[in-house]
Scaffold this active site. Structure first.
Site, PDB file in Angstrom:
ATOM      1  N   LYS A 194       0.862  -1.172   0.000  1.00 37.52           N
ATOM      2  CA  LYS A 194       0.000   0.000   0.000  1.00 37.52           C
ATOM      3  C   LYS A 194       0.907   1.233   0.000  1.00 37.52           C
ATOM      4  O   LYS A 194       1.421   1.644   1.034  1.00 37.52           O
ATOM      5  CB  LYS A 194      -0.924  -0.018   1.224  1.00 37.52           C
ATOM      6  CG  LYS A 194      -2.072   1.010   1.140  1.00 37.52           C
ATOM      7  CD  LYS A 194      -1.568   2.346   1.616  1.00 37.52           C
ATOM      8  CE  LYS A 194      -2.629   3.434   1.468  1.00 37.52           C
ATOM      9  NZ  LYS A 194      -2.040   4.779   1.551  1.00 37.52           N
ATOM     10  N   GLU A 270       7.829   1.457  12.122  1.00 33.80           N
ATOM     11  CA  GLU A 270       8.901   2.457  12.161  1.00 33.80           C
ATOM     12  C   GLU A 270       8.198   3.789  12.055  1.00 33.80           C
ATOM     13  O   GLU A 270       7.699   4.166  10.995  1.00 33.80           O
ATOM     14  CB  GLU A 270       9.894   2.244  11.017  1.00 33.80           C
ATOM     15  CG  GLU A 270      11.164   3.065  11.166  1.00 33.80           C
ATOM     16  CD  GLU A 270      11.167   4.337  10.343  1.00 33.80           C
ATOM     17  OE1 GLU A 270      10.824   5.402  10.926  1.00 33.80           O
ATOM     18  OE2 GLU A 270      11.486   4.276   9.167  1.00 33.80           O
ATOM     19  N   CYS A 305      12.458  10.769   8.422  1.00 29.31           N
ATOM     20  CA  CYS A 305      12.090  10.332   9.771  1.00 29.31           C
ATOM     21  C   CYS A 305      13.227  10.512  10.764  1.00 29.31           C
ATOM     22  O   CYS A 305      12.998  10.772  11.940  1.00 29.31           O
ATOM     23  CB  CYS A 305      11.607   8.882   9.745  1.00 29.31           C
ATOM     24  SG  CYS A 305      12.787   7.734   9.002  1.00 29.31           S
ATOM     25  N   GLU A 402       7.034  16.476  15.751  1.00 27.19           N
ATOM     26  CA  GLU A 402       7.704  16.198  14.482  1.00 27.19           C
ATOM     27  C   GLU A 402       7.114  17.092  13.392  1.00 27.19           C
ATOM     28  O   GLU A 402       5.939  16.984  13.058  1.00 27.19           O
ATOM     29  CB  GLU A 402       7.545  14.729  14.102  1.00 27.19           C
ATOM     30  CG  GLU A 402       8.335  14.353  12.862  1.00 27.19           C
ATOM     31  CD  GLU A 402       8.217  12.884  12.515  1.00 27.19           C
ATOM     32  OE1 GLU A 402       9.199  12.315  12.005  1.00 27.19           O
ATOM     33  OE2 GLU A 402       7.134  12.296  12.740  1.00 27.19           O
TER      34      GLU A 402
END
Length: 499
Positions: A194, A270, A305, A402
């Site tokens: 996906k 993750e 990330c 973030e």
């Protein structure tokens, strides 16, 4: 934007882009098809606003069909029970096809996601290396014979887990895909990919190459669409045995809930990061370190990330060091993604663009000192320059949340203990860095940092031999290295009586 320092090479990339055509259907059961609903979503180039295509927007019905096909393929065994060495040869063939088409694949990611073409080419090298590494690992992974008496033979077998759903992010579209599907396919699983709705096109091109490489029908499928529809359906499916996800912590938590509500499927995550990059006064070659610190946050437009978004600098060198970071940032301005000289490209879409600008405004309102950037660039495209905030306090939103954009927050510290405490003062634990020449300090700080990976006198170092993943709310999974194969296999204990 930056000037076009290589107009001929830039023109070459534009010529290739003009010739491209994109597959936009879902890849289910060996064929490209429209979504069951007929719905589509737009894929646009964020650097120009150009429409690249109308991509199939898959639904729960598409997910259900793909899962059924994947389960049937797994049960048939033409891939799951194929000798590991033969799976290896097929995956190496896929890697060779990716190598032969790497410019096209890189260009697709640049057009779809906005990153510079040089970054996309680097991604392709990483994706190909990952596929080759995992393919070569699989026929070297042995089972075990347990120590028993002569009257018993006890075996520990390692088998594929079944149907794996790989849900990947938009910031490194094909490289993150390779990190997931390479070990999962090598282990003999059926895989449903996906891709993010923000960057789905390279995954669909990969499906064509996988078919050409000889991966059997139904073993590898691609479902473009939205996470709250397709991702949710895969998470709640009773026939999906494992989900491997890279993305936000909030979505990772949802997927774990879906697993609990369904069949207790394995969920490997993750997730987000707010990574500290610690610079001690005894670091060597301060100019180079400042350049690395700037690249750690501004590479890939900060949409990384593990971006070194929190820069912790010992106060005795802080003013000098920040000035050097600002100088380095001046050479990292965003530019045309098709220009190989551009260090940064465009933000992936309007939503992320506005999100980053909102955090910049919030930083100013909270009292941080804006040292550079802070304003979107004029003209077409979604471009934000390198932005640096100093005098940041740990309670500020820009210090804790973030941002996923080119925004650096700078903190000062006086002692080693203070630096470690500040570094760990976050719910995340994906990556951390430290710069020092004191080996005793390096070992103390490395052990004290709550992080899945620690970079010492570098940022983002590593290769396919090293596992990649986080701790705390950065997740629990590991990509790359032989350790990732364990996530896509299960152990079977066999106790044989030899009476």
């Amino acid at each position: 934007m930056s000037q076009k320092h290589s107009p001929r090479i830039r023109a070459d990339w534009q010529a290739l882009a003009d010739e491209l055509s994109f597959e936009t259907g879902a890849f289910i059961d060996g064929e490209f098809v429209a979504a069951a609903s007929g719905d589509t979503f737009e894929s646009r180039n964020p650097a120009t606003g150009e429409l690249l295509g109308q991509v199939a927007s898959c639904t729960e019905a598409d997910a259900e069909r793909a899962v059924t096909v994947a389960r049937d393929a797994f049960q048939r065994g033409e891939w799951s029970r194929l000798a590991p060495g033969k799976r290896k040869r097929t995956l190496l063939q896929l890697a060779d096809l990716m190598e032969a088409n790497k410019q096209e694949l890189a260009l697709i990611d640049t057009l779809d996601m906005g990153k510079p073409i040089t970054s996309s080419l680097s991604d392709m090298a990483g994706a190909i290396a990952c596929l080759r590494y995992q393919a070569e690992c699989i026929d070297k992974l042995y089972g075990e014979v347990a120590p028993t008496g002569e009257e018993t033979l006890a075996l520990v077998l390692r088998e594929p887990i079944g149907v794996v759903a790989a849900i990947v992010p938009w910031n490194f579209p094909l490289m993150m895909t390779a990190w997931k599907i390479a070990p999962a396919l090598a282990a003999g699983n059926s895989v449903i990919l996906k891709p993010s709705e923000k960057s789905p096109l390279s995954a669909l091109r990969l499906a064509q190459l996988a078919q050409e490489a000889g991966i059997p029908r139904g073993v590898f499928q691609v479902l473009p669409g939205f996470g709250h529809v397709v991702g949710r359906a895969l998470g709640l499916s009773m026939q999906v045995d494992c989900i491997s996800f890279t993305g936000s912590t909030a979505v990772g938590k949802q997927l774990m809930q879906y697993a609990g509500q369904s069949n207790l499927k394995r969920v490997y995550l993750e997730c987000g990061g707010k990574s500290p990059n610690i610079v001690f006064a005894d670091c060597k070659e301060i100019d180079k370190v400042a350049g690395h610190a700037a690249a750690a946050i501004f590479y890939n437009q900060g949409e990384v990330c593990i971006a070194g978004s929190r820069l912790l600098v010992e106060n005795s060198i802080r003013e000098t060091f920040v000035e050097k970071v600002l100088t380095a940032a001046e050479g990292m301005q965003p530019g045309d993604p098709l220009d190989p000289d551009s260090f940064m490209g465009a933000m992936v879409d309007e939503t992320q663009y506005q999100r980053v600008l909102g955090y910049i405004r919030q930083g100013v309102e909270e009292g941080a000192r804006l040292r550079s950037g802070g304003q979107a660039l004029e003209g077409p495209g979604l471009f934000i320059p390198p932005t640096v905030f100093d005098n940041v306090t740990p309670a500020m939103s820009i210090a804790r949340e973030e941002i996923f954009g080119p925004v650096l927050t700078v903190f000062g510290f006086d002692t080693e203990e203070e630096a470690v405490a500040m570094a760990n003062d976050t719910p995340y634990g994906l990556a951390a860095g430290l710069w020092s020449q004191d080996i005793d300090r390096i070992m103390r700080v490395t052990r004290g940092l709550e992080s899945g990976q620690v970079y010492v006198n570098n940022w983002a170092g590593g290769d396919q031999t090293m596992p990649f993943g986080g701790v705390k709310q950065s997740g629990n999974g590991r990509d790359k290295s032989p350790h990732s194969l364990a996530e896509y296999t299960q152990l079977k204990s066999v106790w044989m009586s030899l009476q």
